[in-house]
Scaffold this motif. Structure first.
Motif, PDB file in Angstrom:
ATOM      1  N   ARG A  21     -11.650 -21.992  -3.983  1.00  0.00           N
ATOM      2  CA  ARG A  21     -13.119 -21.914  -3.917  1.00  0.00           C
ATOM      3  C   ARG A  21     -13.633 -20.660  -4.610  1.00  0.00           C
ATOM      4  NH1 ARG A  21     -14.228 -23.540   2.393  1.00  0.00           N
ATOM      5  NH2 ARG A  21     -13.775 -25.752   2.192  1.00  0.00           N
ATOM      6  N   MET A  22     -12.964 -19.530  -4.388  1.00  0.00           N
ATOM      7  CA  MET A  22     -13.399 -18.284  -4.999  1.00  0.00           C
ATOM      8  C   MET A  22     -13.234 -18.344  -6.518  1.00  0.00           C
ATOM      9  SD  MET A  22     -12.608 -14.404  -3.818  1.00  0.00           S
ATOM     10  CE  MET A  22     -10.873 -14.480  -4.093  1.00  0.00           C
ATOM     11  N   ALA A  23     -12.156 -18.949  -6.989  1.00  0.00           N
ATOM     12  CA  ALA A  23     -11.934 -19.083  -8.432  1.00  0.00           C
ATOM     13  C   ALA A  23     -12.997 -19.970  -9.062  1.00  0.00           C
ATOM     14  CB  ALA A  23     -10.539 -19.646  -8.702  1.00  0.00           C
ATOM     15  N   ARG A  24     -13.317 -21.068  -8.391  1.00  0.00           N
ATOM     16  CA  ARG A  24     -14.361 -21.952  -8.909  1.00  0.00           C
ATOM     17  C   ARG A  24     -15.724 -21.263  -8.905  1.00  0.00           C
ATOM     18  NH1 ARG A  24     -12.851 -27.622  -5.859  1.00  0.00           N
ATOM     19  NH2 ARG A  24     -11.116 -28.209  -7.209  1.00  0.00           N
ATOM     20  N   GLY A  25     -15.996 -20.511  -7.844  1.00  0.00           N
ATOM     21  CA  GLY A  25     -17.264 -19.786  -7.758  1.00  0.00           C
ATOM     22  C   GLY A  25     -17.399 -18.750  -8.859  1.00  0.00           C
ATOM     23  N   GLU A  26     -16.321 -17.995  -9.089  1.00  0.00           N
ATOM     24  CA  GLU A  26     -16.359 -16.974 -10.148  1.00  0.00           C
ATOM     25  C   GLU A  26     -16.513 -17.615 -11.518  1.00  0.00           C
ATOM     26  OE1 GLU A  26     -13.760 -13.257 -11.965  1.00  0.00           O
ATOM     27  OE2 GLU A  26     -12.980 -14.375 -10.248  1.00  0.00           O
ATOM     28  N   THR A  27     -15.826 -18.744 -11.742  1.00  0.00           N
ATOM     29  CA  THR A  27     -15.939 -19.433 -13.028  1.00  0.00           C
ATOM     30  C   THR A  27     -17.357 -19.923 -13.267  1.00  0.00           C
ATOM     31  OG1 THR A  27     -13.624 -20.122 -12.899  1.00  0.00           O
ATOM     32  CG2 THR A  27     -15.033 -21.332 -14.409  1.00  0.00           C
ATOM     33  N   SER A  28     -17.958 -20.528 -12.249  1.00  0.00           N
ATOM     34  CA  SER A  28     -19.332 -21.027 -12.414  1.00  0.00           C
ATOM     35  C   SER A  28     -20.322 -19.885 -12.610  1.00  0.00           C
ATOM     36  CB  SER A  28     -19.738 -21.890 -11.219  1.00  0.00           C
ATOM     37  OG  SER A  28     -19.715 -21.133 -10.028  1.00  0.00           O
ATOM     38  N   LEU A  29     -20.105 -18.748 -11.922  1.00  0.00           N
ATOM     39  CA  LEU A  29     -20.978 -17.586 -12.118  1.00  0.00           C
ATOM     40  C   LEU A  29     -20.847 -17.040 -13.531  1.00  0.00           C
ATOM     41  CD1 LEU A  29     -20.599 -15.604  -8.766  1.00  0.00           C
ATOM     42  CD2 LEU A  29     -22.685 -16.610  -9.657  1.00  0.00           C
ATOM     43  N   ARG A  30     -19.620 -16.950 -14.033  1.00  0.00           N
ATOM     44  CA  ARG A  30     -19.414 -16.429 -15.388  1.00  0.00           C
ATOM     45  C   ARG A  30     -20.028 -17.359 -16.435  1.00  0.00           C
ATOM     46  NH1 ARG A  30     -16.909 -11.772 -15.745  1.00  0.00           N
ATOM     47  NH2 ARG A  30     -15.413 -11.224 -14.111  1.00  0.00           N
ATOM     48  N   ILE A  31     -19.872 -18.662 -16.267  1.00  0.00           N
ATOM     49  CA  ILE A  31     -20.463 -19.608 -17.217  1.00  0.00           C
ATOM     50  C   ILE A  31     -21.985 -19.494 -17.199  1.00  0.00           C
ATOM     51  CG2 ILE A  31     -20.814 -22.061 -17.703  1.00  0.00           C
ATOM     52  CD1 ILE A  31     -17.885 -22.491 -16.805  1.00  0.00           C
ATOM     53  N   SER A  32     -22.563 -19.391 -16.001  1.00  0.00           N
ATOM     54  CA  SER A  32     -24.020 -19.239 -15.892  1.00  0.00           C
ATOM     55  C   SER A  32     -24.488 -17.940 -16.542  1.00  0.00           C
ATOM     56  CB  SER A  32     -24.448 -19.260 -14.419  1.00  0.00           C
ATOM     57  OG  SER A  32     -24.040 -20.438 -13.793  1.00  0.00           O
ATOM     58  N   ALA A  33     -23.742 -16.847 -16.320  1.00  0.00           N
ATOM     59  CA  ALA A  33     -24.104 -15.564 -16.927  1.00  0.00           C
ATOM     60  C   ALA A  33     -24.011 -15.637 -18.446  1.00  0.00           C
ATOM     61  CB  ALA A  33     -23.201 -14.458 -16.392  1.00  0.00           C
ATOM     62  N   ILE A  34     -22.984 -16.296 -18.964  1.00  0.00           N
ATOM     63  CA  ILE A  34     -22.836 -16.443 -20.419  1.00  0.00           C
ATOM     64  C   ILE A  34     -24.015 -17.209 -20.998  1.00  0.00           C
ATOM     65  CG2 ILE A  34     -21.469 -17.578 -22.225  1.00  0.00           C
ATOM     66  CD1 ILE A  34     -18.980 -16.918 -20.433  1.00  0.00           C
ATOM     67  N   VAL A  35     -24.402 -18.296 -20.333  1.00  0.00           N
ATOM     68  CA  VAL A  35     -25.543 -19.095 -20.809  1.00  0.00           C
ATOM     69  C   VAL A  35     -26.816 -18.255 -20.842  1.00  0.00           C
ATOM     70  CG1 VAL A  35     -27.048 -21.040 -20.227  1.00  0.00           C
ATOM     71  CG2 VAL A  35     -24.572 -21.321 -20.133  1.00  0.00           C
ATOM     72  N   MET A  36     -27.069 -17.493 -19.774  1.00  0.00           N
ATOM     73  CA  MET A  36     -28.279 -16.667 -19.716  1.00  0.00           C
ATOM     74  C   MET A  36     -28.250 -15.545 -20.744  1.00  0.00           C
ATOM     75  SD  MET A  36     -30.024 -18.291 -17.584  1.00  0.00           S
ATOM     76  CE  MET A  36     -31.443 -17.261 -17.366  1.00  0.00           C
ATOM     77  N   LEU A  37     -27.090 -14.934 -20.954  1.00  0.00           N
ATOM     78  CA  LEU A  37     -26.979 -13.862 -21.949  1.00  0.00           C
ATOM     79  C   LEU A  37     -27.176 -14.379 -23.366  1.00  0.00           C
ATOM     80  CD1 LEU A  37     -23.953 -11.993 -20.363  1.00  0.00           C
ATOM     81  CD2 LEU A  37     -26.228 -11.020 -20.683  1.00  0.00           C
ATOM     82  N   VAL A  38     -26.570 -15.519 -23.679  1.00  0.00           N
ATOM     83  CA  VAL A  38     -26.743 -16.113 -25.004  1.00  0.00           C
ATOM     84  C   VAL A  38     -28.192 -16.543 -25.210  1.00  0.00           C
ATOM     85  CG1 VAL A  38     -26.099 -18.081 -26.448  1.00  0.00           C
ATOM     86  CG2 VAL A  38     -24.333 -16.811 -25.249  1.00  0.00           C
ATOM     87  N   LEU A  39     -28.799 -17.095 -24.165  1.00  0.00           N
ATOM     88  CA  LEU A  39     -30.204 -17.493 -24.252  1.00  0.00           C
ATOM     89  C   LEU A  39     -31.103 -16.283 -24.498  1.00  0.00           C
ATOM     90  CD1 LEU A  39     -32.184 -19.851 -24.016  1.00  0.00           C
ATOM     91  CD2 LEU A  39     -32.276 -19.433 -21.557  1.00  0.00           C
ATOM     92  N   THR A  40     -30.815 -15.173 -23.813  1.00  0.00           N
ATOM     93  CA  THR A  40     -31.584 -13.941 -24.021  1.00  0.00           C
ATOM     94  C   THR A  40     -31.461 -13.458 -25.458  1.00  0.00           C
ATOM     95  OG1 THR A  40     -31.224 -13.281 -21.719  1.00  0.00           O
ATOM     96  CG2 THR A  40     -31.888 -11.565 -23.245  1.00  0.00           C
ATOM     97  N   ALA A  41     -30.232 -13.394 -25.965  1.00  0.00           N
ATOM     98  CA  ALA A  41     -30.014 -12.922 -27.337  1.00  0.00           C
ATOM     99  C   ALA A  41     -30.685 -13.825 -28.362  1.00  0.00           C
ATOM    100  CB  ALA A  41     -28.515 -12.823 -27.617  1.00  0.00           C
ATOM    101  N   CYS A  42     -30.609 -15.132 -28.151  1.00  0.00           N
ATOM    102  CA  CYS A  42     -31.214 -16.073 -29.104  1.00  0.00           C
ATOM    103  C   CYS A  42     -32.739 -16.023 -29.064  1.00  0.00           C
ATOM    104  CB  CYS A  42     -30.729 -17.494 -28.821  1.00  0.00           C
ATOM    105  SG  CYS A  42     -29.007 -17.760 -29.254  1.00  0.00           S
ATOM    106  N   LEU A  43     -33.302 -15.921 -27.854  1.00  0.00           N
ATOM    107  CA  LEU A  43     -34.759 -15.845 -27.744  1.00  0.00           C
ATOM    108  C   LEU A  43     -35.318 -14.623 -28.465  1.00  0.00           C
ATOM    109  CD1 LEU A  43     -35.424 -16.913 -24.039  1.00  0.00           C
ATOM    110  CD2 LEU A  43     -36.249 -18.079 -26.089  1.00  0.00           C
ATOM    111  N   VAL A  44     -34.606 -13.514 -28.388  1.00  0.00           N
ATOM    112  CA  VAL A  44     -35.078 -12.290 -29.047  1.00  0.00           C
ATOM    113  C   VAL A  44     -34.786 -12.332 -30.547  1.00  0.00           C
ATOM    114  CG1 VAL A  44     -34.846  -9.784 -29.151  1.00  0.00           C
ATOM    115  CG2 VAL A  44     -34.847 -10.928 -26.943  1.00  0.00           C
ATOM    116  N   ALA A  45     -33.568 -12.696 -30.916  1.00  0.00           N
ATOM    117  CA  ALA A  45     -33.151 -12.619 -32.321  1.00  0.00           C
ATOM    118  C   ALA A  45     -33.908 -13.596 -33.216  1.00  0.00           C
ATOM    119  CB  ALA A  45     -31.650 -12.861 -32.434  1.00  0.00           C
ATOM    120  N   PHE A  46     -34.246 -14.768 -32.697  1.00  0.00           N
ATOM    121  CA  PHE A  46     -34.921 -15.783 -33.517  1.00  0.00           C
ATOM    122  C   PHE A  46     -36.429 -15.811 -33.309  1.00  0.00           C
ATOM    123  CE2 PHE A  46     -30.565 -17.610 -32.964  1.00  0.00           C
ATOM    124  CZ  PHE A  46     -30.158 -17.397 -34.271  1.00  0.00           C
ATOM    125  N   ASP A  47     -36.950 -14.799 -32.642  1.00  0.00           N
ATOM    126  CA  ASP A  47     -38.389 -14.742 -32.379  1.00  0.00           C
ATOM    127  C   ASP A  47     -39.100 -14.036 -33.530  1.00  0.00           C
ATOM    128  OD1 ASP A  47     -40.842 -14.899 -31.207  1.00  0.00           O
ATOM    129  OD2 ASP A  47     -40.490 -13.336 -29.727  1.00  0.00           O
TER     130      ASP A  47
END
Length: 200
Positions: A21-47
Motif C-alpha cells: 500500500r505504501m509503495a502504491r501510494g508513493e508511486t501515485s503521489l510521484r506520478i501526480s507531482a510529475i504531472v503537476m510539475l510538467v504542467l507548470t513548466a509548460c504553462l509558463v514556457a509556452f505562454d
C-alpha cells in the motif's frame, strides 16, 4: 507451535500488505507531482501574448521577460526529472528497509529523504518568488514607478496564475512524498533505544 507459526505468518502478511500500500501510494503521489510539475513548466514556457502598445509598436510578453518565471521553468523541469528518476529507482530496485543490517541502506535512505526535502523547498521557494513577481505585474508599484502589466496582457497573466497554482499543488504533493521518505528513515530506528537501528 502451530499457533506461533500462524501468528508469524499473519504478521508477515500484514507487513507485506502495508508495504504494498505504501509503495502504491508513493508511486501515485510521484506520478501526480510529475504531472503537476510538467504542467507548470509548460504553462509558463509556452505562454506568449502580443499586444500593440503605441500606434504600430508591438510588445510580445514571454516568460523570458521576468527572471522568476525563467527560474520557475528551470526548477519545475528539474524537479520533474528528479521525480522521474526516483520513480524509476523505486520500481526497479529493492526497498531500503528490506536489508536493515547493512549500513549503506540507512545512508541511502537519509540521502533520498534529504533530496526529497530539498526538492520541496526549492520548488516552493521558486513558486513564492514567482507569485511575488506576478503580484508586482498585477498591481504595479508607484514607489518604484512600475506600471501595471496585467491590464494589457490579461491572458498571459491568467495563464501564469494557473501555472503558479499548479506549482503550489506540486509542492504539496512533494511534501507528502517527503513524509513517506521520512517514515522510511525513522522506522529503521528502534523505538526503545535512541538513535539505534532495529535488530531483526
Amino acid at each position: 507451535m502451530y499457533s506461533t507459526h500462524a501468528c508469524i505468518f499473519t504478521r508477515f502478511i500484514q507487513f507485506m500488505t502495508m508495504e504494498l500500500r505504501m509503495a502504491r501510494g508513493e508511486t501515485s503521489l510521484r506520478i501526480s507531482a510529475i504531472v503537476m510539475l510538467v504542467l507548470t513548466a509548460c504553462l509558463v514556457a509556452f505562454d506568449t501574448q502580443t499586444k500593440v502598445i503605441m500606434l504600430s509598436i508591438e510588445k510580445k510578453a514571454t516568460y523570458k521577460d521576468m527572471k522568476a518565471l525563467r527560474m520557475l521553468v528551470y526548477v519545475t523541469s528539474a524537479a520533474a526529472g528528479y521525480n522521474v528518476l526516483r520513480l524509476c529507482k523505486h520500481t526497479t530496485t529493492v526497498s531500503c528497509s528490506e536489508k536493515i543490517n547493512k549500513g549503506s541502506n540507512i545512508y541511502m535512505a537519509w540521502i533520498l529523504f534529504l533530496l526529497d526535502q530539498m526538492a520541496v523547498y526549492v520548488t516552493f521557494g521558486t513558486n513564492c518568488a514567482t507569485l511575488e513577481g506576478s503580484m508586482l505585474a498585477l498591481t504595479g508599484s508607484e514607489a518604484l514607478q512600475w506600471l501595471k502589466v496585467c491590464n494589457r496582457f490579461t491572458r498571459f497573466c491568467d495563464q501564469i496564475g494557473a501555472a503558479v497554482l499548479c506549482g503550489y499543488a506540486a509542492s504539496i504533493l512533494m511534501a507528502l512524498i517527503s513524509t513517506v521518505s521520512a517514515y522510511k528513515v525513522m522506522r529503521m530506528y528502534s523505538p526503545q533505544r535512541f538513535l539505534s537501528l532495529k535488530i531483526r
